[in-house]
Design a protein around this motif. Structure first.
Motif, PDB file in Angstrom:
ATOM      1  N   LEU A   1       0.743  -1.319   0.075  1.00 11.94           N
ATOM      2  CA  LEU A   1       0.013   0.057   0.197  1.00 11.94           C
ATOM      3  C   LEU A   1       0.923   1.308   0.053  1.00 11.94           C
ATOM      4  O   LEU A   1       0.629   2.211  -0.768  1.00 11.94           O
ATOM      5  N   SER A   2       1.841   1.132   0.788  1.00 10.86           N
ATOM      6  CA  SER A   2       2.786   2.439   0.851  1.00 10.86           C
ATOM      7  C   SER A   2       3.553   2.617  -0.571  1.00 10.86           C
ATOM      8  O   SER A   2       3.978   3.878  -0.828  1.00 10.86           O
ATOM      9  N   GLY A   3       3.501   1.658  -1.431  1.00  9.26           N
ATOM     10  CA  GLY A   3       4.285   1.653  -2.723  1.00  9.26           C
ATOM     11  C   GLY A   3       3.200   1.995  -3.881  1.00  9.26           C
ATOM     12  O   GLY A   3       3.475   2.287  -4.974  1.00  9.26           O
ATOM     13  N   GLY A   4       1.874   2.154  -3.444  1.00  8.25           N
ATOM     14  CA  GLY A   4       0.900   2.840  -4.384  1.00  8.25           C
ATOM     15  C   GLY A   4      -0.061   1.889  -4.926  1.00  8.25           C
ATOM     16  O   GLY A   4      -0.669   2.183  -5.663  1.00  8.25           O
ATOM     17  N   TYR A   5       0.021   0.661  -4.326  1.00 10.10           N
ATOM     18  CA  TYR A   5      -1.005  -0.423  -4.704  1.00 10.10           C
ATOM     19  C   TYR A   5      -2.222  -0.179  -3.976  1.00 10.10           C
ATOM     20  O   TYR A   5      -2.450   0.686  -2.882  1.00 10.10           O
ATOM     21  N   ARG A   6      -3.374  -0.398  -4.604  1.00 12.88           N
ATOM     22  CA  ARG A   6      -4.614  -0.157  -3.957  1.00 12.88           C
ATOM     23  C   ARG A   6      -5.335  -1.834  -3.610  1.00 12.88           C
ATOM     24  O   ARG A   6      -5.393  -2.569  -4.430  1.00 12.88           O
ATOM     25  N   ALA A   7      -5.882  -1.858  -2.305  1.00  9.46           N
ATOM     26  CA  ALA A   7      -6.209  -3.088  -2.054  1.00  9.46           C
ATOM     27  C   ALA A   7      -7.706  -3.356  -2.323  1.00  9.46           C
ATOM     28  O   ALA A   7      -8.468  -2.503  -2.076  1.00  9.46           O
ATOM     29  N   ARG A   8      -8.209  -4.219  -3.215  1.00  7.27           N
ATOM     30  CA  ARG A   8      -9.403  -4.427  -3.667  1.00  7.27           C
ATOM     31  C   ARG A   8     -10.099  -5.142  -2.496  1.00  7.27           C
ATOM     32  O   ARG A   8     -11.396  -4.696  -2.276  1.00  7.27           O
TER      33      ARG A   8
ATOM     34  N   ALA B   1      -5.676 -11.871  -0.538  1.00  6.89           N
ATOM     35  CA  ALA B   1      -5.834 -10.373  -0.844  1.00  6.89           C
ATOM     36  C   ALA B   1      -5.536 -10.018  -2.377  1.00  6.89           C
ATOM     37  O   ALA B   1      -4.319 -10.413  -2.722  1.00  6.89           O
ATOM     38  N   VAL B   2      -6.370  -9.158  -2.981  1.00  4.66           N
ATOM     39  CA  VAL B   2      -5.867  -8.726  -4.208  1.00  4.66           C
ATOM     40  C   VAL B   2      -5.750  -7.190  -4.168  1.00  4.66           C
ATOM     41  O   VAL B   2      -6.216  -6.467  -3.704  1.00  4.66           O
ATOM     42  N   PHE B   3      -4.428  -7.042  -4.902  1.00  6.89           N
ATOM     43  CA  PHE B   3      -3.859  -5.552  -4.801  1.00  6.89           C
ATOM     44  C   PHE B   3      -3.945  -5.264  -6.570  1.00  6.89           C
ATOM     45  O   PHE B   3      -3.224  -6.044  -7.284  1.00  6.89           O
ATOM     46  N   ALA B   4      -4.314  -3.750  -6.841  1.00  2.00           N
ATOM     47  CA  ALA B   4      -4.180  -3.417  -8.105  1.00  2.00           C
ATOM     48  C   ALA B   4      -3.298  -2.085  -7.908  1.00  2.00           C
ATOM     49  O   ALA B   4      -3.377  -1.251  -7.086  1.00  2.00           O
ATOM     50  N   ARG B   5      -2.663  -1.826  -9.128  1.00  2.00           N
ATOM     51  CA  ARG B   5      -2.187  -0.733  -9.230  1.00  2.00           C
ATOM     52  C   ARG B   5      -2.728   0.332 -10.303  1.00  2.00           C
ATOM     53  O   ARG B   5      -2.868  -0.159 -11.475  1.00  2.00           O
ATOM     54  N   ASP B   6      -3.450   1.252  -9.962  1.00  2.00           N
ATOM     55  CA  ASP B   6      -4.145   2.099 -10.864  1.00  2.00           C
ATOM     56  C   ASP B   6      -3.367   2.731 -12.017  1.00  2.00           C
ATOM     57  O   ASP B   6      -2.361   3.189 -11.802  1.00  2.00           O
ATOM     58  N   GLY B   7      -3.698   2.380 -13.356  1.00  2.00           N
ATOM     59  CA  GLY B   7      -3.000   3.337 -14.155  1.00  2.00           C
ATOM     60  C   GLY B   7      -2.021   2.072 -14.815  1.00  2.00           C
ATOM     61  O   GLY B   7      -1.402   2.477 -15.852  1.00  2.00           O
TER      62      GLY B   7
END
Length: 422
Positions: free
Chosen positions: A380-387, A405-411
């Motif tokens: 999360l601190s690196g810019g990922y968003r937790a779905r 847990a699923v994480f996504a990087r917007d863009g």
């Protein structure tokens, strides 16, 4: 020591009742929130003596050994309260880490029961005691059965006792890890050390008598009657000695379902800490897979299973200790998605590299809420968003919870799109 009267406030993360004496916390196995009890206090631990006023959520345990055997932490909670506590293990870990993730409802994945078990053997005057440890103790509680084991482990306890007997004169602590497979019981001895010739012969005789598929001692083959195999998706895998498996078949399937859904649009996927391929052997039906682990036997077995299964692509395997030498950012960015399922201690070094990457989708799998929360915070601190984060209960009555847990990087875009865009 005179028992003291206490009010149990809550359940701790080990499944023990938590009470307070002034500002001091006391942890008490087998007590439930809201109960008034009497207990013998020693330091910050207590032994439950009597329940003065029982919780409305208290039910009868399913096992006669509960309360002495420490294999289960919580058997006496009603179903609703139990599910809330199990989900709360993840919620509490996230809250303590200062994270606000969406926690999905818990998935019950006990299924037919545990397909692997470790019995402990301790020896007194040349006689073996075989069973599970008592709560917060090194005392072995001898049991006659465990209701949590899958049908494939029928006969496992009898075999464990028989295997301990020839080693009793040593007096050394012994662990007997048994996995139920489609070809019978696969047994690994740990703690015995090198075997004498007479011990070797005696153990081979036990293998024959109890129809064991395989017996190994610290990874070294003692006897092989049938190669133990398991099914992973469409593949059949020859199980390496001592290989890690999810606790239940249904648990593996529940985790894999979430991984498959999260990676449905991915063409190239890295499976980190892949083990024998619980995910890779399913994902290879539709994507290019690169799988990494430090267990050579596990990745070799996975690659062989992929080669002999119709409809699966070749899995590229890499023997690599990701805790010491994680994939770096440039390597990670070759993939549309990453799956990482590290040991209980987590993977902070690998998580830090992932956090610096532009990989669009990351799926984190964990069996430890605290290490998961730490690694999630890094992403999360690196810019990922937790779905979402989904708790899965494949450790019924134990103070453990599996997490996907699923994480996504917007863009972020896939490697293929980046190539097309020049």
């Amino acid at each position: 020591m005179s028992p003291q009267r206490l009010v149990v406030e809550r359940l701790g993360h080990r499944g023990e009742g938590v009470a307070y004496i002034g500002d001091r916390r006391v942890f008490m196995p087998y007590a439930l929130p809201g109960e008034i009890v009497t207990a013998e206090i020693e330091g910050d631990h207590a032994r439950l003596v009597d329940i003065v006023e029982a919780s409305k959520d208290r039910i009868a345990p399913i096992c006669p050994h509960f309360g002495h055997c420490g294999g289960c932490a919580v058997q006496t909670l009603s179903a609703g309260a139990y599910a809330a506590w199990k989900r709360g293990l993840l919620e509490d870990a996230l809250r303590n880490a200062g994270l606000a993730l969406n926690v999905a409802p818990i998935i019950d994945a006990h299924g037919a029961g545990r397909r692997r078990v470790t019995f402990h053997a301790r020896f007194e005057a040349g006689t073996a005691r075989v069973g599970f440890m008592a709560a917060r103790s090194h005392e072995v509680v001898e049991i006659d059965a465990c209701p949590l084991l899958a049908p494939e482990l029928e006969g496992a306890l009898r075999a464990a006792r028989a295997l301990a007997a020839p080693l009793a004169s040593r007096g050394k602590p012994l662990d007997i890890a048994i996995t139920g497979t489609s070809d019978g019981l696969d047994v690994e001895l740990r703690g015995a050390g090198p075997l004498a010739e007479d011990e070797w012969r005696a153990l081979i005789a036990v293998t024959e008598t109890h129809d064991l598929a395989r017996l190994t001692n610290h990874g070294n083959l003692v006897a092989l009657r049938r190669a133990p195999r398991i099914a992973i998706g469409a593949a059949t895998l020859a199980l390496p000695p001592g290989a890690f498996l999810q606790a239940t078949q249904k648990g593996e399937e529940a985790i894999a379902t979430l991984v498959l859904e999260a990676t449905k649009d991915a063409r190239t996927i890295a499976d980190l800490f892949c083990g024998v391929g619980a995910f890779a052997l399913r994902l290879a039906a539709r994507a290019r897979i690169c799988a990494y682990d430090n267990a050579a036997g596990a990745i070799d077995a996975m690659a062989a299973a992929a080669r002999t299964t119709q409809g699966l692509r070749k899995i590229e395997t890499f023997e690599r200790d990701l805790s010491k030498r994680p994939l770096i950012t440039q390597e990670l960015e070759a993939f549309d998605a990453l799956v990482f399922d590290p040991p209980r201690a987590g993977a902070p070094a690998q998580a830090a590299e992932i956090a610096r990457s532009k990989t669009p989708i990351v799926i984190a799998v964990s069996c430890n809420a605290q290490s998961f929360a730490r690694d999630a915070a890094i992403l999360l601190s690196g810019g990922y968003r937790a779905r979402t984060a989904t708790p899965i209960d494949q450790f019924r009555y134990a103070a453990h919870v599996e997490i996907v847990a699923v994480f996504a990087r917007d863009g972020a875009v896939s490697p293929r799109k980046r190539r097309l865009l020049g």
